[in-house]
Design a protein around this motif. Structure first.
Motif, PDB file in Angstrom:
ATOM      1  N   ASN A 165       0.867  -1.180   0.000  1.00  0.00           N
ATOM      2  CA  ASN A 165       0.000   0.000   0.000  1.00  0.00           C
ATOM      3  C   ASN A 165       0.906   1.235   0.000  1.00  0.00           C
ATOM      4  OD1 ASN A 165      -1.645   2.130   0.728  1.00  0.00           O
ATOM      5  ND2 ASN A 165      -2.755   0.990   2.321  1.00  0.00           N
ATOM      6  N   SER A 209       0.444   4.224   0.484  1.00  0.00           N
ATOM      7  CA  SER A 209       0.187   5.203   1.557  1.00  0.00           C
ATOM      8  C   SER A 209       1.113   5.000   2.739  1.00  0.00           C
ATOM      9  CB  SER A 209      -1.245   5.077   2.070  1.00  0.00           C
ATOM     10  OG  SER A 209      -2.149   5.132   1.007  1.00  0.00           O
ATOM     11  N   THR A 210       1.611   3.770   2.903  1.00  0.00           N
ATOM     12  CA  THR A 210       2.413   3.474   4.088  1.00  0.00           C
ATOM     13  C   THR A 210       3.915   3.624   3.825  1.00  0.00           C
ATOM     14  OG1 THR A 210       2.455   1.138   3.554  1.00  0.00           O
ATOM     15  CG2 THR A 210       0.641   1.873   4.935  1.00  0.00           C
TER      16      THR A 210
HETATM   17  C1  LIG Z   1      -3.592   2.065   2.704  1.00  0.00           C
HETATM   18  O1  LIG Z   1      -3.151   2.613   3.916  1.00  0.00           O
HETATM   19  C2  LIG Z   1      -3.880   3.778   4.311  1.00  0.00           C
HETATM   20  C3  LIG Z   1      -3.182   4.376   5.531  1.00  0.00           C
HETATM   21  O2  LIG Z   1      -2.804   3.393   6.424  1.00  0.00           O
HETATM   22  C4  LIG Z   1      -5.327   3.375   4.566  1.00  0.00           C
HETATM   23  O3  LIG Z   1      -6.085   4.514   4.932  1.00  0.00           O
HETATM   24  C5  LIG Z   1      -5.905   2.781   3.280  1.00  0.00           C
HETATM   25  O4  LIG Z   1      -7.222   2.315   3.508  1.00  0.00           O
HETATM   26  C6  LIG Z   1      -5.052   1.642   2.783  1.00  0.00           C
HETATM   27  N1  LIG Z   1      -5.540   1.228   1.470  1.00  0.00           N
HETATM   28  C7  LIG Z   1      -5.745  -0.030   1.150  1.00  0.00           C
HETATM   29  C8  LIG Z   1      -6.228  -0.282  -0.246  1.00  0.00           C
HETATM   30  O5  LIG Z   1      -5.572  -0.953   1.931  1.00  0.00           O
END
Ligand SMILES: *[C@@H]1O[C@H](CO)[C@@H](O)[C@H](O)[C@H]1NC(C)=O
Ligand SMILES: *[C@@H]1O[C@H](CO)[C@@H](O)[C@H](O)[C@H]1NC(C)=O
Ligand SMILES: *[C@@H]1O[C@H](CO)[C@@H](O)[C@H](O)[C@H]1NC(C)=O
Ligand SMILES: *[C@@H]1O[C@H](CO)[C@@H](O)[C@H](O)[C@H]1NC(C)=O
Length: 172
Positions: free
Chosen positions: A40, A42-43
């Motif tokens: 992911n 975002s991390t």
């Molecule tokens: C990815 O990580 C973010 C932050 O931790 C989270 O909000 C998001 O739902 C995640 N996305 C997926 C597709 O798992």
């Protein structure tokens, strides 16, 4: 015994392949200060999205870091060591396939709406953008209009090291 070790190997192989990022044919580019992939984006540590930048309506487009609140992000393909993306020409006129120019130390990653010779870019392990096989050397520097832009081996005092990852989904 023989069957047991075979299934153990098969299991290990399956775990290994699922742990690796799947081959990306169309991807976004992000900067991060970690070299390892995450599932992911975002991390990723200190992650930033990137978008194309045309500060003075010049032919060459650059990449700048882009915070949340963008409209859309450019996506890329990589063939013959060259990145490709499709976007508007200067002043928003026309739509062209832009191709990365050969990456040179001390210069920004640039894109031109013109054919380019084979380039020196690759995605190591399917995600980490390298130049001539080198993973380290990308720098975020202050560029035109005070934007944070991407240099290869930039040496300015404003520059900080980064890694560039190809990712499937935007980090934010
Ligand atoms: C990815 O990580 C973010 C932050 O931790 C989270 O909000 C998001 O739902 C995640 N996305 C997926 C597709 O798992
Ligand atoms: C990565 O960036 C974060 C935020 O800027 C910083 O706190 C951290 O020390 C950096 N880590 C490395 C390994 O540079
Ligand atoms: C790539 O970006 C273009 C322009 O924003 C968009 O039309 C296209 O759907 C994107 N392709 C993929 C595979 O995301
Ligand atoms: C970019 O390169 C591709 C081939 O790699 C070529 O087909 C395309 O025409 C080039 N873009 C322009 C605007 O010339």
């Amino acid at each position: 015994m023989r069957f047991a070790s075979f299934s153990l190997l098969a299991f290990l192989f399956a775990s290994l392949t699922t742990a690796l990022p799947t081959e990306l044919t169309n991807f976004l580019l992000v900067t991060t200060n970690q070299s390892t992939a995450t599932s992911n984006s975002s991390t990723l540590r200190a992650v930033s999205a990137t978008s194309l930048f045309d500060p003075y309506y010049q032919p060459t487009l650059y990449l700048r870091l882009t915070g949340p609140g963008y409209g859309s992000l450019p996506n890329f393909t990589l063939t013959s060591g060259t990145l490709h993306t499709t976007t508007y020409g200067p002043h928003g006129i026309g739509v062209y396939e832009y191709n990365s120019t050969t990456v040179i130390a001390g210069q920004q990653l640039g894109f031109l709406a013109a054919e380019q010779p084979a380039g020196n870019l690759a995605l190591d392990a399917g995600y980490l953008l390298t130049v001539g096989g080198e993973k380290e050397g990308w720098m975020i520097c202050k560029g035109d209009l005070e934007q944070d832009v991407l240099f290869w081996k930039g040496s300015g005092t404003t520059c900080v090291r980064t890694f560039v990852h190809g990712v499937r989904d935007a980090p934010y």
